[in-house]
Motif scaffolding. Sequence first.
Motif, PDB file in Angstrom:
ATOM      1  N   THR A 120      82.280  13.168  77.548  1.00 14.59           N
ATOM      2  CA  THR A 120      83.196  14.301  77.575  1.00 14.59           C
ATOM      3  C   THR A 120      83.349  14.943  76.201  1.00 14.59           C
ATOM      4  OG1 THR A 120      85.151  12.962  77.080  1.00 14.59           O
ATOM      5  CG2 THR A 120      84.513  13.143  79.381  1.00 14.59           C
ATOM      6  N   GLY A 121      83.994  16.093  76.213  1.00 15.90           N
ATOM      7  CA  GLY A 121      84.327  16.806  74.986  1.00 15.90           C
ATOM      8  C   GLY A 121      85.287  17.929  75.321  1.00 15.90           C
ATOM      9  N   SER A 122      85.419  18.869  74.416  1.00 13.28           N
ATOM     10  CA  SER A 122      86.249  20.044  74.644  1.00 13.28           C
ATOM     11  C   SER A 122      85.380  21.289  74.550  1.00 13.28           C
ATOM     12  CB  SER A 122      87.371  20.133  73.604  1.00 13.28           C
ATOM     13  OG  SER A 122      88.018  21.399  73.678  1.00 13.28           O
ATOM     14  N   PHE A 123      85.638  22.254  75.416  1.00 12.31           N
ATOM     15  CA  PHE A 123      84.898  23.510  75.389  1.00 12.31           C
ATOM     16  C   PHE A 123      85.122  24.255  74.079  1.00 12.31           C
ATOM     17  CE2 PHE A 123      84.004  27.885  77.162  1.00 12.31           C
ATOM     18  CZ  PHE A 123      82.681  27.630  77.495  1.00 12.31           C
ATOM     19  N   PHE A 124      86.205  23.897  73.377  1.00 14.13           N
ATOM     20  CA  PHE A 124      86.534  24.592  72.137  1.00 14.13           C
ATOM     21  C   PHE A 124      85.980  23.874  70.905  1.00 14.13           C
ATOM     22  CE2 PHE A 124      89.731  25.669  75.313  1.00 14.13           C
ATOM     23  CZ  PHE A 124      89.536  27.050  75.368  1.00 14.13           C
ATOM     24  N   ASP A 125      85.268  22.756  71.109  1.00 14.27           N
ATOM     25  CA  ASP A 125      84.543  22.124  70.003  1.00 14.27           C
ATOM     26  C   ASP A 125      83.396  23.035  69.563  1.00 14.27           C
ATOM     27  OD1 ASP A 125      86.200  19.935  70.125  1.00 14.27           O
ATOM     28  OD2 ASP A 125      84.815  18.716  71.325  1.00 14.27           O
ATOM     29  N   GLN A 126      82.863  22.749  68.399  1.00 11.78           N
ATOM     30  CA  GLN A 126      81.755  23.549  67.893  1.00 11.78           C
ATOM     31  C   GLN A 126      80.527  23.437  68.787  1.00 11.78           C
ATOM     32  OE1 GLN A 126      82.241  25.674  65.443  1.00 11.78           O
ATOM     33  NE2 GLN A 126      80.150  26.486  65.656  1.00 11.78           N
ATOM     34  N   SER A 127      80.320  22.249  69.361  1.00 13.16           N
ATOM     35  CA  SER A 127      79.200  22.043  70.279  1.00 13.16           C
ATOM     36  C   SER A 127      79.665  21.217  71.466  1.00 13.16           C
ATOM     37  CB  SER A 127      78.026  21.354  69.570  1.00 13.16           C
ATOM     38  OG  SER A 127      78.426  20.101  69.059  1.00 13.16           O
ATOM     39  N   LEU A 128      78.892  21.266  72.540  1.00 19.07           N
ATOM     40  CA  LEU A 128      79.228  20.541  73.761  1.00 19.07           C
ATOM     41  C   LEU A 128      78.564  19.172  73.766  1.00 19.07           C
ATOM     42  CD1 LEU A 128      78.801  23.405  76.396  1.00 19.07           C
ATOM     43  CD2 LEU A 128      80.906  22.631  75.279  1.00 19.07           C
ATOM     44  N   PRO A 129      79.095  18.217  74.543  1.00 19.71           N
ATOM     45  CA  PRO A 129      78.397  16.935  74.665  1.00 19.71           C
ATOM     46  C   PRO A 129      76.999  17.170  75.224  1.00 19.71           C
ATOM     47  CG  PRO A 129      80.096  17.165  76.354  1.00 19.71           C
ATOM     48  CD  PRO A 129      80.308  18.275  75.388  1.00 19.71           C
ATOM     49  N   SER A 130      76.059  16.368  74.792  1.00 21.68           N
ATOM     50  CA  SER A 130      74.660  16.571  75.192  1.00 21.68           C
ATOM     51  C   SER A 130      74.447  16.164  76.647  1.00 21.68           C
ATOM     52  CB  SER A 130      73.724  15.757  74.295  1.00 21.68           C
ATOM     53  OG  SER A 130      73.805  16.195  72.964  1.00 21.68           O
ATOM     54  N   VAL A 131      73.805  17.051  77.390  1.00 23.71           N
ATOM     55  CA  VAL A 131      73.388  16.666  78.744  1.00 23.71           C
ATOM     56  C   VAL A 131      72.256  15.647  78.623  1.00 23.71           C
ATOM     57  CG1 VAL A 131      74.083  18.823  79.846  1.00 23.71           C
ATOM     58  CG2 VAL A 131      71.797  18.633  78.841  1.00 23.71           C
ATOM     59  N   PHE A 132      71.904  15.013  79.733  1.00 21.63           N
ATOM     60  CA  PHE A 132      70.905  13.956  79.693  1.00 21.63           C
ATOM     61  C   PHE A 132      69.491  14.538  79.572  1.00 21.63           C
ATOM     62  CE2 PHE A 132      74.225  11.553  82.299  1.00 21.63           C
ATOM     63  CZ  PHE A 132      74.870  11.107  81.150  1.00 21.63           C
ATOM     64  N   ALA A 133      68.571  13.696  79.169  1.00 21.17           N
ATOM     65  CA  ALA A 133      67.203  14.135  78.893  1.00 21.17           C
ATOM     66  C   ALA A 133      66.481  14.609  80.145  1.00 21.17           C
ATOM     67  CB  ALA A 133      66.414  13.008  78.234  1.00 21.17           C
ATOM     68  N   GLY A 134      66.823  14.024  81.269  1.00 24.08           N
ATOM     69  CA  GLY A 134      66.147  14.352  82.521  1.00 24.08           C
ATOM     70  C   GLY A 134      66.904  13.753  83.691  1.00 24.08           C
ATOM     71  N   PRO A 135      66.267  13.631  84.850  1.00 28.83           N
ATOM     72  CA  PRO A 135      66.938  13.077  86.020  1.00 28.83           C
ATOM     73  C   PRO A 135      67.376  11.635  85.797  1.00 28.83           C
ATOM     74  CG  PRO A 135      64.576  13.274  86.395  1.00 28.83           C
ATOM     75  CD  PRO A 135      64.859  13.988  85.125  1.00 28.83           C
ATOM     76  N   VAL A 136      68.573  11.309  86.303  1.00 34.18           N
ATOM     77  CA  VAL A 136      69.116   9.954  86.184  1.00 34.18           C
ATOM     78  C   VAL A 136      69.601   9.493  87.555  1.00 34.18           C
ATOM     79  CG1 VAL A 136      69.794  10.260  83.775  1.00 34.18           C
ATOM     80  CG2 VAL A 136      71.420  10.816  85.593  1.00 34.18           C
ATOM     81  N   PRO A 137      69.746   8.180  87.760  1.00 36.87           N
ATOM     82  CA  PRO A 137      70.218   7.691  89.061  1.00 36.87           C
ATOM     83  C   PRO A 137      71.647   8.140  89.340  1.00 36.87           C
ATOM     84  CG  PRO A 137      69.212   5.922  87.772  1.00 36.87           C
ATOM     85  CD  PRO A 137      69.378   7.092  86.845  1.00 36.87           C
ATOM     86  N   CYS A 138      71.912   8.568  90.567  1.00 36.32           N
ATOM     87  CA  CYS A 138      73.269   8.963  90.962  1.00 36.32           C
ATOM     88  C   CYS A 138      74.177   7.736  90.955  1.00 36.32           C
ATOM     89  CB  CYS A 138      73.243   9.597  92.354  1.00 36.32           C
ATOM     90  SG  CYS A 138      74.898  10.015  92.971  1.00 36.32           S
ATOM     91  N   PRO A 139      75.336   7.819  90.266  1.00 38.36           N
ATOM     92  CA  PRO A 139      76.234   6.670  90.195  1.00 38.36           C
ATOM     93  C   PRO A 139      77.287   6.644  91.301  1.00 38.36           C
ATOM     94  CG  PRO A 139      76.986   8.352  88.690  1.00 38.36           C
ATOM     95  CD  PRO A 139      75.763   8.921  89.375  1.00 38.36           C
ATOM     96  N   HIS A 140      77.204   7.592  92.244  1.00 43.37           N
ATOM     97  CA  HIS A 140      78.239   7.715  93.263  1.00 43.37           C
ATOM     98  C   HIS A 140      77.705   7.372  94.652  1.00 43.37           C
ATOM     99  CE1 HIS A 140      80.953   9.547  90.347  1.00 43.37           C
ATOM    100  NE2 HIS A 140      79.931  10.288  89.952  1.00 43.37           N
ATOM    101  N   ILE A 141      78.590   6.868  95.486  1.00 46.63           N
ATOM    102  CA  ILE A 141      78.219   6.470  96.847  1.00 46.63           C
ATOM    103  C   ILE A 141      77.852   7.679  97.689  1.00 46.63           C
ATOM    104  CG2 ILE A 141      79.032   5.353  98.966  1.00 46.63           C
ATOM    105  CD1 ILE A 141      78.477   3.450  96.669  1.00 46.63           C
TER     106      ILE A 141
END
Length: 349
Positions: free
Chosen positions: A290-311
């Motif tokens: 997480t982060g804040s939209f008002f930070d200088q930059s956003l948290p980095s998205v992942f490099a590529g597809p990842v396993p879904c962690p939800h049921i």
Amino acid sequence: MKSIIKSMLSKSLWRYIALKRRLPWGPYKRMSSRDRNSFASMLSIWRPSNALPVILLEWNMTRWCNYKCSYCNQPHQRFARNGKYTAHAFDNFPLEDWLSAFARHFENRRLALLISGGEPMMDKKNMLPFLQKLTVMPTVEYINISTNASWNPKMYEGLDLSKIMLLLSYHPTQVAQESFFNRLDELLEFGFKIGMVNFVMSKDNFAQYSDFKTKIAKKGVPSHSSPQWQLRGKYSKEELAILKQELPEMDYSYRTGVISTFGKKCLFPAVSYQMDQTGHILVSCHPQVTGSFFDQSLPSVFAGPVPCPHISCGCLHKYSLLKGSNRDTNVNILQIYSNILKQKQGINS
């Protein structure tokens, strides 16, 4: 006892994911050649080699709404407080601050923006200037707005509508069908593009859907029989049969929870964020990043597809980016789904 076990398993899972995220060779930091090949067509759309990458931002702008549906458990007051924040983005931070952050974060990335609420269009002061500024940004691909259509389109006179598409929701207990259809006609005549109309399939609404679908199809707009999230697993066999008939196979399976998404590779967290009305932003589906939209930059998205962690997953924009979904003709997923529904319902585009 079951809830305790479920909570323990959930915590263990997120600890495991947090560990995997730190590994330099894991899917969160590095995309394997196998994933690159498996998701090649999606990556060519979202991360093209000859253009800026696209970020999909789901923004729950407000919890303020003029409707009070029995199946909606969110607060509806504009100034309802959660700590120091209220229910609406433009009450928490000035419009200029939001616009400045959008310009900073999407100077070198294209933006696909999904705005939801509450009812975003209730803000008569800020929504027009906000949309005016965003629609002229060259990196903004499109803006999808989820709305109940209770507002007058004439408020948006002069707005360039070419990048805007509406996702309407019809709530039978809150508005008469004739009034809703009249407003739909006004929106279409004004020039708004309407991707589809959500019809929430609550237990009380099933009997009304068939007639509604027929009437709205005559206006060239597809209807969407939307399973009620809280009723997942509680529909009768007869109700499930209706949903199976009305929805495309993939959407029926994921929206009703017939098929689990757990462990399936998904590109969504590599190209998207979710944000609330306070500017709190997270890499989609992963609340620990997480982060804040008002930070200088956003948290980095992942490099590529990842396993879904939800049921399970009931969100169109999420499960459309699962491996094998084959919905990758453009980044406007609502437009893609609208075309699928039109074809299924025999509506000429």
